[in-house]
Design a protein around this motif. Structure first.
Motif, PDB file in Angstrom:
ATOM      1  N   ASP A 105       0.849  -1.206   0.000  1.00 33.15           N
ATOM      2  CA  ASP A 105       0.000   0.000   0.000  1.00 33.15           C
ATOM      3  C   ASP A 105       0.876   1.244   0.000  1.00 33.15           C
ATOM      4  O   ASP A 105       0.663   2.184  -0.779  1.00 33.15           O
ATOM      5  CB  ASP A 105      -0.876   0.051   1.268  1.00 33.15           C
ATOM      6  CG  ASP A 105      -1.942  -1.024   1.275  1.00 33.15           C
ATOM      7  OD1 ASP A 105      -2.149  -1.658   0.225  1.00 33.15           O
ATOM      8  OD2 ASP A 105      -2.566  -1.225   2.344  1.00 33.15           O
ATOM      9  N   ALA A 106       1.855   1.244   0.900  1.00 30.84           N
ATOM     10  CA  ALA A 106       2.735   2.416   1.042  1.00 30.84           C
ATOM     11  C   ALA A 106       3.505   2.656  -0.245  1.00 30.84           C
ATOM     12  O   ALA A 106       3.625   3.803  -0.709  1.00 30.84           O
ATOM     13  CB  ALA A 106       3.704   2.192   2.210  1.00 30.84           C
ATOM     14  N   ALA A 107       4.006   1.571  -0.836  1.00 34.52           N
ATOM     15  CA  ALA A 107       4.800   1.703  -2.068  1.00 34.52           C
ATOM     16  C   ALA A 107       3.964   2.316  -3.184  1.00 34.52           C
ATOM     17  O   ALA A 107       4.445   3.173  -3.938  1.00 34.52           O
ATOM     18  CB  ALA A 107       5.332   0.340  -2.485  1.00 34.52           C
ATOM     19  N   ASP A 160       3.174   5.314   8.620  1.00 33.28           N
ATOM     20  CA  ASP A 160       4.485   5.396   9.302  1.00 33.28           C
ATOM     21  C   ASP A 160       5.622   5.082   8.336  1.00 33.28           C
ATOM     22  O   ASP A 160       6.668   5.728   8.356  1.00 33.28           O
ATOM     23  CB  ASP A 160       4.529   4.411  10.484  1.00 33.28           C
ATOM     24  CG  ASP A 160       3.496   4.731  11.543  1.00 33.28           C
ATOM     25  OD1 ASP A 160       3.502   5.871  12.047  1.00 33.28           O
ATOM     26  OD2 ASP A 160       2.662   3.863  11.855  1.00 33.28           O
ATOM     27  N   LEU A 161       5.381   4.092   7.508  1.00 29.47           N
ATOM     28  CA  LEU A 161       6.407   3.691   6.540  1.00 29.47           C
ATOM     29  C   LEU A 161       6.667   4.826   5.540  1.00 29.47           C
ATOM     30  O   LEU A 161       7.819   5.178   5.242  1.00 29.47           O
ATOM     31  CB  LEU A 161       5.956   2.406   5.827  1.00 29.47           C
ATOM     32  CG  LEU A 161       6.847   1.844   4.727  1.00 29.47           C
ATOM     33  CD1 LEU A 161       8.289   1.642   5.204  1.00 29.47           C
ATOM     34  CD2 LEU A 161       6.301   0.513   4.220  1.00 29.47           C
ATOM     35  N   ILE A 162       5.585   5.402   5.050  1.00 28.60           N
ATOM     36  CA  ILE A 162       5.711   6.511   4.072  1.00 28.60           C
ATOM     37  C   ILE A 162       6.476   7.684   4.693  1.00 28.60           C
ATOM     38  O   ILE A 162       7.388   8.253   4.084  1.00 28.60           O
ATOM     39  CB  ILE A 162       4.305   6.958   3.591  1.00 28.60           C
ATOM     40  CG1 ILE A 162       3.715   5.862   2.690  1.00 28.60           C
ATOM     41  CG2 ILE A 162       4.374   8.290   2.851  1.00 28.60           C
ATOM     42  CD1 ILE A 162       2.232   6.034   2.404  1.00 28.60           C
ATOM     43  N   ALA A 163       6.123   8.013   5.917  1.00 33.33           N
ATOM     44  CA  ALA A 163       6.778   9.144   6.596  1.00 33.33           C
ATOM     45  C   ALA A 163       8.280   8.886   6.743  1.00 33.33           C
ATOM     46  O   ALA A 163       9.106   9.790   6.513  1.00 33.33           O
ATOM     47  CB  ALA A 163       6.139   9.368   7.966  1.00 33.33           C
ATOM     48  N   THR A 164       8.627   7.668   7.083  1.00 29.62           N
ATOM     49  CA  THR A 164      10.050   7.330   7.259  1.00 29.62           C
ATOM     50  C   THR A 164      10.803   7.409   5.934  1.00 29.62           C
ATOM     51  O   THR A 164      11.914   7.943   5.870  1.00 29.62           O
ATOM     52  CB  THR A 164      10.195   5.924   7.877  1.00 29.62           C
ATOM     53  OG1 THR A 164       9.517   5.914   9.123  1.00 29.62           O
ATOM     54  CG2 THR A 164      11.650   5.549   8.093  1.00 29.62           C
ATOM     55  N   VAL A 165      10.183   6.870   4.893  1.00 28.96           N
ATOM     56  CA  VAL A 165      10.825   6.902   3.572  1.00 28.96           C
ATOM     57  C   VAL A 165      11.075   8.355   3.158  1.00 28.96           C
ATOM     58  O   VAL A 165      12.178   8.717   2.722  1.00 28.96           O
ATOM     59  CB  VAL A 165       9.955   6.176   2.522  1.00 28.96           C
ATOM     60  CG1 VAL A 165      10.460   6.462   1.110  1.00 28.96           C
ATOM     61  CG2 VAL A 165       9.950   4.676   2.795  1.00 28.96           C
ATOM     62  N   LYS A 166      10.061   9.190   3.313  1.00 28.99           N
ATOM     63  CA  LYS A 166      10.197  10.600   2.898  1.00 28.99           C
ATOM     64  C   LYS A 166      11.296  11.305   3.691  1.00 28.99           C
ATOM     65  O   LYS A 166      12.077  12.087   3.138  1.00 28.99           O
ATOM     66  CB  LYS A 166       8.870  11.328   3.077  1.00 28.99           C
ATOM     67  CG  LYS A 166       7.856  10.981   2.005  1.00 28.99           C
ATOM     68  CD  LYS A 166       6.592  11.794   2.229  1.00 28.99           C
ATOM     69  CE  LYS A 166       5.587  11.562   1.125  1.00 28.99           C
ATOM     70  NZ  LYS A 166       4.289  12.191   1.487  1.00 28.99           N
ATOM     71  N   GLU A 167      11.333  11.008   4.959  1.00 31.36           N
ATOM     72  CA  GLU A 167      12.341  11.637   5.814  1.00 31.36           C
ATOM     73  C   GLU A 167      13.753  11.230   5.364  1.00 31.36           C
ATOM     74  O   GLU A 167      14.674  12.055   5.304  1.00 31.36           O
ATOM     75  CB  GLU A 167      12.099  11.187   7.255  1.00 31.36           C
ATOM     76  CG  GLU A 167      12.860  11.993   8.291  1.00 31.36           C
ATOM     77  CD  GLU A 167      12.939  11.255   9.615  1.00 31.36           C
ATOM     78  OE1 GLU A 167      11.910  10.695  10.031  1.00 31.36           O
ATOM     79  OE2 GLU A 167      14.041  11.231  10.190  1.00 31.36           O
ATOM     80  N   LEU A 168      13.887   9.957   5.019  1.00 26.65           N
ATOM     81  CA  LEU A 168      15.202   9.457   4.585  1.00 26.65           C
ATOM     82  C   LEU A 168      15.623  10.061   3.251  1.00 26.65           C
ATOM     83  O   LEU A 168      16.814  10.244   3.000  1.00 26.65           O
ATOM     84  CB  LEU A 168      15.168   7.933   4.444  1.00 26.65           C
ATOM     85  CG  LEU A 168      15.380   7.097   5.697  1.00 26.65           C
ATOM     86  CD1 LEU A 168      15.365   5.625   5.342  1.00 26.65           C
ATOM     87  CD2 LEU A 168      16.693   7.442   6.384  1.00 26.65           C
ATOM     88  N   LEU A 169      14.650  10.359   2.407  1.00 24.31           N
ATOM     89  CA  LEU A 169      14.970  10.866   1.060  1.00 24.31           C
ATOM     90  C   LEU A 169      15.141  12.383   1.039  1.00 24.31           C
ATOM     91  O   LEU A 169      15.484  12.962   0.006  1.00 24.31           O
ATOM     92  CB  LEU A 169      13.876  10.462   0.070  1.00 24.31           C
ATOM     93  CG  LEU A 169      13.800   8.962  -0.259  1.00 24.31           C
ATOM     94  CD1 LEU A 169      12.633   8.673  -1.182  1.00 24.31           C
ATOM     95  CD2 LEU A 169      15.101   8.462  -0.869  1.00 24.31           C
ATOM     96  N   LYS A 170      14.870  13.007   2.170  1.00 21.95           N
ATOM     97  CA  LYS A 170      14.947  14.479   2.241  1.00 21.95           C
ATOM     98  C   LYS A 170      16.314  15.001   1.833  1.00 21.95           C
ATOM     99  O   LYS A 170      17.337  14.441   2.222  1.00 21.95           O
ATOM    100  CB  LYS A 170      14.650  14.927   3.679  1.00 21.95           C
ATOM    101  CG  LYS A 170      13.442  15.869   3.735  1.00 21.95           C
ATOM    102  CD  LYS A 170      13.227  16.327   5.177  1.00 21.95           C
ATOM    103  CE  LYS A 170      11.756  16.156   5.537  1.00 21.95           C
ATOM    104  NZ  LYS A 170      11.534  16.333   6.977  1.00 21.95           N
TER     105      LYS A 170
END
Lengths: 285, 319
Positions: B214-216, B309-319
């Motif tokens: 879903d997140a992907a 939560d997964l989406i938020a983490t991915v976005k934070e890492l890609l910042k």
């Protein structure tokens, strides 16, 4: 058991006792007290009772032995060596790096050892499972489970006993080696055990026999009686002495694990070995 | 070979039922397979085995340590035991028994530890296991699988029945969302790339796979290309797949229904660190906390294990 058979089993017991003393003396330390207290039981089992083949330790449909008080492996190894499962010379490799004879029995290392034990209490459940498996296969063979009195502090023993009794696993013959002592002292002082026979009866064992643990004929008779009690659970309490058969070590205060660190202890061991050798010579005559 | 389902929102047969039906079928064809239950037949659906195979259904009572030891003894006699109890009791409570009488003694014990992590729901903190994977990972030779859905869980049970050794299956008892088409097959110790992507690598296992997908898809809508790996065998870990799929990614995230200590995330971190893969990396999991009571959905949110939560983490890492 006739006279000749008794003589033979007694000789085996003396040999096992001497082997145990020699192994531990050679190693310089070891679980002496509890190994010596099951010598006569081992001699009866391996001399007279077990349906096994030392030349084919994995023989299909054999009797099984589980030494739940695993620290007493030296007594088992001695019995196995005397019966020809492996060369007697191997006994001196006890606890060497890479040995086939580790301090506690390991089914992956030693011919004749059917279950790995050492974490006290666990062998009781394994024996229950083995006996259950024998029954599922329609086997008439037995599983002989040897439990220490100190080991009965472990709750898992009582889970297994409940199970053995509830499922009427009469083919799992439970021996309690009541040598009255454990590492920290007398079992009565460490954690008062109350009456083992009454406890086993209360747990549902319908045949609980108590015999002198150095009386070969009595042990044998009790086993025969247990084998014939097929409608319930069987327990044989062995009234033994920790260090049994070697007076000095029977009387030694801390004889659970002995370190031969003083001249007195070394001499006592050497004397015992010499005495046992003499006995063997006389018995073989 | 696996094929993904067309409808990931549909749920399959409850996993406990899948385990027991599959096992029952295996027992129909293999008389060496036995099943041991610790007074949870009513909770696990194993009554169907009790009915069909009364001789090889062994009711142990509430005595998990004895259940494990008895299973080990049955293995000595050549049987292939499966046991069930709730996850914490199938791991924490019987660790020494599984470790010594099972793995160390080279015996076969197949363990179904049910309701891992937040799926414990109403049974609460005492029945929660966030550390079962960590425990089994530290046990030499043990194999750990986390079933993502009904199809995969059935495959895992059939696979375990063929093998010798200690195998641990963690899976919800209830129904979970479908991922795979019936008939899909897998390979033990091999992860599946269930969605390809080039920006971020998400490595997950168990029912969180549906949330990861879903997140992907949502990340894709925002222009972030996310790859999702189903690492259903957590041990032995598919190291080659971790390294091959890590190549060229801008971020890597592990996502698990377990503590971040000792689980899938730790396993992946070890591989990345030891192979000098210098990519921003996060473990999403339970952060050194105890479990608690609540609905599974509430707990999943509470412990930060949702697609959001997964989406938020991915976005934070890609910042």
């Amino acid at each position: 058991m006739d006279k000749a058979e008794l003589k033979e089993v007694k000789l085996l017991a003396t040999k096992i006792r001497k082997d145990v003393m020699e192994m531990l003396r050679h190693r310089g330390y070891g679980h002496l007290g509890g190994s010596l207290s099951i010598v006569e039981l081992m001699a009866v089992l391996y001399g007279k009772v077990l349906h096994v083949d030392p030349k084919n330790p994995q023989m299909e449909d054999r009797d099984m032995v589980v030494l739940s008080k695993g620290h007493c492996g030296p007594a088992w190894y001695s019995a196995l060596a005397e019966k020809g499962y492996f060369e007697k010379e191997k006994l001196m490799t006890l606890n060497d790096g890479g040995t086939m004879l580790p301090s506690h029995p390991d089914r992956t290392k030693t011919p004749g050892v059917d279950m790995t034990t050492g974490s006290l209490g666990q062998g009781t459940s394994s024996a229950a499972g083995i006996a259950y498996g024998q029954r599922l296969k329609g086997s008439k063979r037995f599983t002989y489970l040897i439990v220490g009195d100190g080991e009965l502090n472990e709750g898992q023993c009582w889970e297994a006993f409940m199970f053995i009794a509830a499922k009427k696993l009469s083919n799992c013959i439970v021996f309690i080696d009541n040598n009255k002592r454990q590492l920290d002292g007398y079992t009565a002082d460490v954690l008062y055990p109350f009456d083992y026979a009454e406890k086993m009866k209360a747990f549902g064992f319908n045949l609980v026999q108590t015999v002198k643990g150095d009386d070969i004929e009595a042990i044998y008779e009790a086993i025969l009686k247990a084998q014939n009690n097929t409608d319930g659970a069987n327990c044989i309490i062995l009234d033994t002495i920790k260090g049994q058969g070697v007076k000095f070590f029977e009387e030694l205060k801390d004889n659970h694990s002995v370190k031969f660190s003083t001249d007195e202890l070394k001499k006592a061991a050497d004397d015992a070995i010499a005495e046992l050798a003499k006995e063997i010579e006389e018995e073989e005559r | 070979m696996f094929k993904l389902t067309q409808d990931r929102n549909a749920k399959g047969t409850p996993l406990a039922k899948v385990v027991m039906q599959t096992l029952n079928d295996v027992m129909d064809h293999d008389d060496k397979v036995v099943f041991l239950e610790a007074d949870l037949a009513g909770a696990s659906n194993s009554r169907l085995i009790e009915k069909a195979h009364p001789d090889r259904f062994i009711q142990m009572g509430i005595a998990e340590a004895n259940m494990v030891g008895t299973a080990a003894g049955l293995s000595v006699e050549g049987f292939k035991p499966f046991i069930h109890t709730f996850g914490p009791f199938a791991s924490r409570r019987v660790y020494d028994q599984i470790y010594l009488s099972g793995a160390y003694a080279h015996n076969t014990v197949n363990v179904y530890g049910s309701d891992p992590g937040f799926t414990v729901a109403a049974n609460g903190g005492t029945h929660t296991t966030f550390e079962d994977v960590a425990l089994y990972r530290a046990m030499p030779t043990a194999v750990i699988c986390d079933g993502a859905d009904a199809v995969q869980t059935e495959w895992i049970v059939r696979e375990f029945a063929k093998l010798k050794g200690v195998h641990y299956l963690r899976a919800n008892r209830k129904d979970v969302r479908n991922i795979y088409e019936p008939g899909s097959t897998f390979e033990l110790g091999k992860g599946n790339v269930v969605k390809e992507g080039k920006d971020v690598l998400i490595i997950t296992a168990g029912q969180l796979l549906a949330d990861a997908l879903d997140a992907a898809e949502r990340l894709e809508e925002e222009g972030i290309s996310a790859e999702v790996v189903d690492m259903f065998t957590i041990k032995p870990l598919d190291v080659d797949l971790v390294l091959s799929e890590a190549k060229g990614k801008k971020a890597i995230v592990s996502f698990e229904n377990h503590s971040i200590i000792g689980g899938l995330g730790s396993a992946v971190a070890e591989v990345l660190a030891e192979n000098t893969v210098a990519v921003p990396f996060r473990r999403i999991g339970v952060k050194d906390q105890f479990g608690q009571v609540g609905t599974a959905d509430w707990l999943q949110k509470e412990f930060g294990l949702t697609a959001d939560d997964l989406i938020a983490t991915v976005k934070e890492l890609l910042k």
